[in-house]
Design an enzyme around this catalytic site. Sequence first.
Site: not given
Ligand code: IPE
Ligand code: IPE
Ligand code: MG
Length: 238
Positions: A17-18, A65
């Site tokens: 994540d991030g 997602n």
């Molecule tokens: C979790 O991250 C899913 C993946 C890393 C693929 P999200 O960014 O979707 O999670 P939430 O929405 O913050 O809980």
């Molecule tokens: C995780 O990174 C990847 C996916 C969920 C596809 P994010 O896209 O959730 O990144 P943040 O949490 O918005 O920074």
């Molecule tokens: Mg995220």
Amino acid sequence: MEVPSVSAPAHIGIIMDGNGRWATKRNLRRTRGHREGIEAAKRVVLEAIRQEVSVLSLYAFSTENWRRAEEEVSFIMALVARNLRDQYDFYRDNRVRVRHSGDLERLPPAVRKEITAVTTETADLEAITVNIAVNYGGRDEIVRAVNRWIDSGDRSGDEEAACTEDAIREHLDQPEFPYPDLIIRTGGEKRISNFMLWECAYAELYFSDTLWPDWSDVDLRNAIEDFRARKRNYGGMR
Ligand code: IPE
Ligand code: IPE
Ligand code: MG
């Protein structure tokens, strides 16, 4: 003096994540963060091989997602398809067997095709198994496992047969993997977000503030070191 042997994690799951925040902080588009996330994944796979991890599950796209902007979703789907196809040298050179968790049927045909091709092509590679979780949700996996059990011959002749933990385990997406010993979430949030709900029952959890595109071999080594210091109890007595 005898040094107590603490077993290494056989299966590590990572909630990567991030990516979006990494890009936004740099005034870049969120999609750029996803691209950088691929580089981080390759660094971490190489270190996991050095650490003799057997299975590395990487959460790349959840069943939730799809709620994101259409532009971001289609970018991620194209990135997944293209990278699966473009990384064959990486898999072969590093002996990486690729597997998939999640519902294939609801993925775009191009992604489905690449996942099927790469899992077949890399089936005999043996340094590590990288299990990519794409269109994966823990609740969805449990529901699909139960339905697979219902549809399987295992119950035939016995309409009343009750579902059991073993029956569900045997019908998970990757039934032969050990349950994850360690689940890592990067990017600062402290939640599971529907990752491996069945499998995480006794996983050790590790939360890192570092955004996924900044993750490196050192971060994985730190997480494994932290894991090795844990005392696992499984509901028993200390
Ligand atoms: C979790 O991250 C899913 C993946 C890393 C693929 P999200 O960014 O979707 O999670 P939430 O929405 O913050 O809980
Ligand atoms: C995780 O990174 C990847 C996916 C969920 C596809 P994010 O896209 O959730 O990144 P943040 O949490 O918005 O920074
Ligand atoms: Mg995220």
